[in-house]
Scaffold this motif. Structure first.
Motif, mmCIF file in Angstrom:
data_model
loop_
_atom_site.group_PDB
_atom_site.id
_atom_site.type_symbol
_atom_site.label_atom_id
_atom_site.label_comp_id
_atom_site.label_asym_id
_atom_site.label_seq_id
_atom_site.Cartn_x
_atom_site.Cartn_y
_atom_site.Cartn_z
ATOM 1 N N ASN A 69 17.237 -26.983 15.031
ATOM 2 C CA ASN A 69 16.983 -27.613 16.044
ATOM 3 C C ASN A 69 17.487 -27.156 17.380
ATOM 4 O O ASN A 69 18.753 -26.958 17.365
ATOM 5 C CB ASN A 69 17.542 -29.161 15.647
ATOM 6 N N SER A 70 16.508 -26.794 18.113
ATOM 7 C CA SER A 70 17.049 -26.472 19.528
ATOM 8 C C SER A 70 15.836 -26.721 20.517
ATOM 9 O O SER A 70 14.674 -26.752 20.227
ATOM 10 C CB SER A 70 17.284 -24.695 19.582
ATOM 11 N N PRO A 71 16.347 -26.805 21.996
ATOM 12 C CA PRO A 71 15.249 -27.036 22.769
ATOM 13 C C PRO A 71 14.113 -25.854 22.506
ATOM 14 O O PRO A 71 14.335 -24.723 22.594
ATOM 15 C CB PRO A 71 15.978 -26.745 24.032
ATOM 16 N N HIS A 72 12.585 -26.400 22.652
ATOM 17 C CA HIS A 72 11.846 -25.590 22.408
ATOM 18 C C HIS A 72 10.522 -26.353 23.066
ATOM 19 O O HIS A 72 10.565 -27.424 23.095
ATOM 20 C CB HIS A 72 11.623 -25.308 21.060
ATOM 21 N N ARG A 76 10.217 -34.249 28.576
ATOM 22 C CA ARG A 76 10.165 -33.677 29.856
ATOM 23 C C ARG A 76 9.065 -32.740 29.879
ATOM 24 O O ARG A 76 8.834 -31.665 29.108
ATOM 25 C CB ARG A 76 11.340 -33.055 29.857
ATOM 26 N N LEU A 77 7.902 -33.162 30.698
ATOM 27 C CA LEU A 77 6.668 -32.419 30.881
ATOM 28 C C LEU A 77 6.993 -31.049 31.607
ATOM 29 O O LEU A 77 7.795 -30.865 32.465
ATOM 30 C CB LEU A 77 5.726 -32.985 31.576
ATOM 31 N N LEU A 78 6.321 -30.030 31.439
ATOM 32 C CA LEU A 78 6.642 -28.687 32.203
ATOM 33 C C LEU A 78 5.575 -27.937 32.781
ATOM 34 O O LEU A 78 4.175 -28.338 32.381
ATOM 35 C CB LEU A 78 6.906 -27.621 31.070
ATOM 36 N N ASP A 79 5.631 -27.597 33.743
ATOM 37 C CA ASP A 79 4.724 -26.960 34.879
ATOM 38 C C ASP A 79 4.869 -25.362 34.260
ATOM 39 O O ASP A 79 5.947 -24.912 34.569
ATOM 40 C CB ASP A 79 5.103 -26.979 36.182
ATOM 41 N N VAL A 80 3.875 -24.811 33.745
ATOM 42 C CA VAL A 80 3.828 -23.468 33.271
ATOM 43 C C VAL A 80 2.651 -22.724 34.142
ATOM 44 O O VAL A 80 1.731 -23.381 34.643
ATOM 45 C CB VAL A 80 3.640 -23.289 31.914
ATOM 46 N N PRO A 81 2.952 -21.466 34.142
ATOM 47 C CA PRO A 81 2.042 -20.670 35.118
ATOM 48 C C PRO A 81 0.612 -20.421 34.263
ATOM 49 O O PRO A 81 0.456 -20.767 33.035
ATOM 50 C CB PRO A 81 2.640 -19.104 35.059
ATOM 51 N N ASP A 82 -0.466 -20.450 35.018
ATOM 52 C CA ASP A 82 -1.653 -20.444 34.583
ATOM 53 C C ASP A 82 -2.182 -19.332 33.669
ATOM 54 O O ASP A 82 -2.670 -19.583 32.440
ATOM 55 C CB ASP A 82 -2.668 -20.141 35.951
ATOM 56 N N GLY A 83 -1.473 -18.276 33.648
ATOM 57 C CA GLY A 83 -1.730 -17.108 32.705
ATOM 58 C C GLY A 83 -1.303 -17.490 31.107
ATOM 59 O O GLY A 83 -1.772 -17.141 30.279
ATOM 60 N N ASP A 118 14.385 -31.945 38.943
ATOM 61 C CA ASP A 118 13.655 -31.072 38.438
ATOM 62 C C ASP A 118 14.288 -29.691 37.867
ATOM 63 O O ASP A 118 15.297 -29.418 38.488
ATOM 64 C CB ASP A 118 12.396 -30.174 39.336
ATOM 65 N N VAL A 119 13.973 -29.101 36.774
ATOM 66 C CA VAL A 119 14.910 -27.896 36.561
ATOM 67 C C VAL A 119 14.032 -26.679 36.260
ATOM 68 O O VAL A 119 12.793 -27.058 35.644
ATOM 69 C CB VAL A 119 15.594 -28.343 34.885
ATOM 70 N N VAL A 120 14.439 -25.684 36.751
ATOM 71 C CA VAL A 120 13.623 -24.473 36.630
ATOM 72 C C VAL A 120 14.352 -23.517 35.558
ATOM 73 O O VAL A 120 15.491 -23.619 35.376
ATOM 74 C CB VAL A 120 13.545 -23.552 37.790
ATOM 75 N N MET A 121 13.383 -23.308 34.519
ATOM 76 C CA MET A 121 14.291 -22.605 33.349
ATOM 77 C C MET A 121 13.264 -21.264 32.781
ATOM 78 O O MET A 121 12.065 -21.232 33.286
ATOM 79 C CB MET A 121 14.379 -23.520 32.141
ATOM 80 N N THR A 122 13.669 -20.246 32.409
ATOM 81 C CA THR A 122 13.043 -19.245 31.880
ATOM 82 C C THR A 122 12.902 -19.011 30.799
ATOM 83 O O THR A 122 13.934 -19.391 29.645
ATOM 84 C CB THR A 122 13.846 -18.010 32.359
ATOM 85 N N GLU A 175 20.778 -25.316 27.937
ATOM 86 C CA GLU A 175 21.861 -26.171 28.430
ATOM 87 C C GLU A 175 21.245 -27.518 29.262
ATOM 88 O O GLU A 175 21.799 -28.449 29.045
ATOM 89 C CB GLU A 175 22.979 -25.439 29.209
ATOM 90 N N ALA A 176 20.405 -27.218 29.999
ATOM 91 C CA ALA A 176 19.731 -28.217 30.560
ATOM 92 C C ALA A 176 19.195 -29.319 30.012
ATOM 93 O O ALA A 176 19.464 -30.595 29.991
ATOM 94 C CB ALA A 176 18.807 -27.784 31.673
ATOM 95 N N VAL A 177 18.454 -28.941 28.923
ATOM 96 C CA VAL A 177 17.897 -29.782 27.954
ATOM 97 C C VAL A 177 18.970 -30.721 27.187
ATOM 98 O O VAL A 177 19.045 -31.989 26.878
ATOM 99 C CB VAL A 177 16.817 -29.016 26.983
ATOM 100 N N ARG A 178 20.096 -29.918 26.736
ATOM 101 C CA ARG A 178 20.964 -30.589 25.827
ATOM 102 C C ARG A 178 21.749 -31.587 26.712
ATOM 103 O O ARG A 178 22.445 -32.280 26.228
ATOM 104 C CB ARG A 178 22.095 -29.487 25.377
ATOM 105 N N ARG A 179 22.101 -31.266 28.289
ATOM 106 C CA ARG A 179 22.506 -32.184 28.934
ATOM 107 C C ARG A 179 21.720 -33.627 28.628
ATOM 108 O O ARG A 179 22.351 -34.765 28.570
ATOM 109 C CB ARG A 179 22.564 -31.883 30.441
ATOM 110 N N ASP A 180 20.379 -33.813 28.857
ATOM 111 C CA ASP A 180 19.712 -34.811 28.751
ATOM 112 C C ASP A 180 19.826 -35.423 27.045
ATOM 113 O O ASP A 180 20.018 -36.580 26.966
ATOM 114 C CB ASP A 180 18.149 -34.601 28.783
ATOM 115 N N TRP A 181 19.995 -34.411 26.053
ATOM 116 C CA TRP A 181 20.194 -34.976 24.824
ATOM 117 C C TRP A 181 21.432 -35.632 24.722
ATOM 118 O O TRP A 181 21.740 -36.728 24.159
ATOM 119 C CB TRP A 181 20.209 -33.867 23.928
ATOM 120 N N GLN A 182 22.411 -35.091 25.395
ATOM 121 C CA GLN A 182 23.883 -35.508 25.214
ATOM 122 C C GLN A 182 23.692 -36.922 25.946
ATOM 123 O O GLN A 182 24.448 -37.918 25.452
ATOM 124 C CB GLN A 182 24.918 -34.662 25.625
#
Length: 165
Positions: free
Chosen positions: A42-45, A91-98, A144-148, A17-24
């Motif tokens: 097509n979906s946020p990925h 939109r660039l993502l910060d992801v865990p090192d693992g 910033d948006v935190v997503m799972t 939903e957060a990504v689709r808000r930007d798309w919209q």
């Protein structure tokens, strides 16, 4: 150029939903937007790996290395531009090192990977004219948006099939 097979991470419903808000917002401003992509898949990925072909062994390694880490939280923050005369707005993502290590390990095992390294991002728009970038930056969310990230899928463009890994 052949269509690329891909292994992709998918965010949960709130992240989508957060990504689709930007798309919209881009679409409503008359700018290029991934919302304009009418493909059924097509979906946020977040693309993990793209290659001209993927073997069953690549899918299995993706399950072992990447899917085993899910769910995982990522932070979508900075906006980036990829490309040349026309750009992709991402939109660039910060992801865990693992997760970074797991993705790089997977990518090192896949033949003919499209790009070296991994720049985790969610695409907001493709083929945007550079002179449209300032307007696009005005309309997309700046927070910033935190997503799972909850799911891993494989896209086979030749068969038109998406498979959850």
């Amino acid at each position: 150029m052949p269509r690329m097979h891909a292994i992709e991470l998918l965010p949960d419903a709130d992240g989508c939903e957060a990504v689709r808000r930007d798309w919209q917002a881009l679409h409503d401003a008359g700018l290029p937007s991934q919302l304009d992509h009418r493909g059924t898949t097509n979906s946020p990925h977040v693309t993990v790996v793209a290659a001209p072909a993927l073997a069953a062994a690549d899918e299995q390694r993706a399950r072992e290395l990447v899917a085993s880490l899910l769910p995982v939280q990522v932070r979508a923050g900075a906006i980036g531009l990829l490309g040349g005369a026309k750009v992709s707005l991402v939109r660039l993502l910060d992801v865990p090192d693992g997760l970074v290590r797991a993705v790089l390990d997977l990518r090192s095992e896949v033949a003919d990977v499209q790009h070296d390294g991994w720049l985790p991002h969610v695409t907001l728009a493709r083929r945007m004219r550079r002179d449209d970038v300032p307007a696009a930056l005005e309309v997309v969310g700046h927070d910033d948006v935190v997503m799972t990230v909850t799911e891993l899928r494989r896209w086979d463009p030749e068969a038109g099939i998406v498979t959850t890994l």
